[in-house]
Design an enzyme around this catalytic site. Structure first.
Site, mmCIF file in Angstrom:
data_model
loop_
_atom_site.group_PDB
_atom_site.id
_atom_site.type_symbol
_atom_site.label_atom_id
_atom_site.label_comp_id
_atom_site.label_asym_id
_atom_site.label_seq_id
_atom_site.Cartn_x
_atom_site.Cartn_y
_atom_site.Cartn_z
ATOM 1 N N HIS A 176 75.794 -2.448 -0.306
ATOM 2 C CA HIS A 176 75.781 -1.250 0.069
ATOM 3 C C HIS A 176 76.722 -0.415 0.013
ATOM 4 O O HIS A 176 78.101 -0.970 -0.277
ATOM 5 C CB HIS A 176 74.940 -0.862 1.370
ATOM 6 N N HIS A 177 76.917 0.872 0.053
ATOM 7 C CA HIS A 177 77.831 1.652 -0.099
ATOM 8 C C HIS A 177 78.856 1.456 1.177
ATOM 9 O O HIS A 177 78.535 2.057 2.373
ATOM 10 C CB HIS A 177 77.800 3.226 -0.149
ATOM 11 N N CYS A 178 79.901 0.735 0.795
ATOM 12 C CA CYS A 178 80.793 0.286 2.100
ATOM 13 C C CYS A 178 82.066 -0.183 1.413
ATOM 14 O O CYS A 178 82.490 0.119 0.280
ATOM 15 C CB CYS A 178 80.176 -0.685 3.176
ATOM 16 N N LEU A 179 82.990 -1.112 2.432
ATOM 17 C CA LEU A 179 84.227 -1.689 1.749
ATOM 18 C C LEU A 179 83.746 -2.448 0.470
ATOM 19 O O LEU A 179 82.668 -2.924 0.689
ATOM 20 C CB LEU A 179 84.685 -2.462 2.887
ATOM 21 N N PRO A 180 84.854 -2.837 -0.243
ATOM 22 C CA PRO A 180 84.567 -3.897 -1.163
ATOM 23 C C PRO A 180 84.016 -5.166 -0.619
ATOM 24 O O PRO A 180 84.347 -5.587 0.651
ATOM 25 C CB PRO A 180 85.814 -4.193 -1.719
#
Length: 298
Positions: free
Chosen positions: A183-187
């Site tokens: 999801h849109h977060c850290l790598p």
């Protein structure tokens, strides 16, 4: 889904076919035959107007969620910048408080081996948190290389119209496809490292406060009680914490559990009950069996 739809539409289609069959054999009135012709004509017109070879349930869901996509693209993407600033400010404030307020107290009360352990553990954990968070916010998550035709792809992205390798998904906030997207977060490879560092710090803090609650004291009272215990031991006397009612009773006071049902209504369910006491006098609850006389808070 298709099975449920066929079960619902099956009887209706059967009745319509029977009516059409009766209409063809001219066993129904002219009014009913006219209604059947208009029904077939309207159905053909509706299908011709709504026909789309690329349509389907996914297209309908995308159209329904289009306002949410717009909100994500134009508003929520700025929340990432705000959260990064908040994390930096919060971490810096915690470090400043630790050096200005906690460190002088530790230097006066802790022994040299314990002081070395706390110094090593806290700075090691701080270095891990800062390093992993910096790596996480500065390392790109990984994007499909443009202009490459030798990469095995599984589909075409409907958003950016580019080939998608396996486990690649489109990120609405980044507005491009991301390799192995969770999801849109850290790598994905750095996220567990950062979270484990934070969990290590928070876990140690949670255990520390659980011990304090079990003893019926706060972090400040612990240092005061420790000094008082050593002072009384030097005189051959035993120190007793007047606010320590036993491990279980201390937790019941802390959680506000007065009766058995309070474990459900006040612990497992959201509750706005007030803490025990009025903040000035600290009389033990009536269900506490062993306690001393009430004392004023210091």
């Amino acid at each position: 889904m298709r099975g449920q739809r066929s079960l619902l539409l099956g009887p209706a289609r059967l009745c319509l076919r029977l009516l059409l069959l009766l209409g063809y054999r001219r066993r129904c009135p002219p009014l009913l035959r006219g209604l059947l012709r208009r029904w077939r004509y309207g159905k053909v017109c509706l299908r011709s107007l709504l026909y789309n070879s690329f349509g389907g349930s996914d297209t309908a869901v995308d159209a329904a969620f289009e306002p949410i996509y717009w909100l994500v693209d134009n508003v929520i993407r700025w929340c990432g910048v705000v959260f990064v600033v908040l994390v930096i400010v919060l971490t810096s404030s915690i470090v400043a408080i630790a050096y200005l307020c906690v460190l002088p107290l530790i230097l006066q009360t802790y022994s040299v081996p314990r002081l070395c352990w706390h110094f090593f553990y806290s700075h090691w954990n701080l270095i891990l948190i800062v390093f992993h968070y910096y790596q996480a916010i500065t390392t790109p998550p990984g994007y499909p290389p443009p202009g490459r035709n030798d990469i095995t792809t599984v589909s075409i992205c409907k958003k950016c119209i580019n080939p998608k390798p396996a486990r690649t998904h489109h990120c609405s906030i980044c507005n491009r496809c991301v390799l192995k997207m969770d999801h849109h977060c850290l790598p994905h490879n750095l996220c567990p490292s950062f979270l484990s560092s934070v969990a290590l710090a928070l876990g140690a803090l949670t255990v520390w406060h659980a011990v304090l609650i079990s003893r019926g004291e706060t972090s400040i009272e612990r240092h005061i009680n420790r000094k008082e215990r050593h002072r009384l031991q030097a005189k051959g006397r035993v120190f007793r914490n007047h606010y320590n009612y036993g491990c279980l009773d201390n937790w019941k006071v802390f959680l506000g559990v007065d009766t058995g049902r309070h474990w459900l209504t006040r612990v497992l369910l959201p509750s706005s009950h007030l803490p025990h006491g009025n903040g000035m006098s600290w009389d033990p609850p009536p269900w506490v069996t062993a306690h001393s006389a009430s004392v004023m808070a210091v």
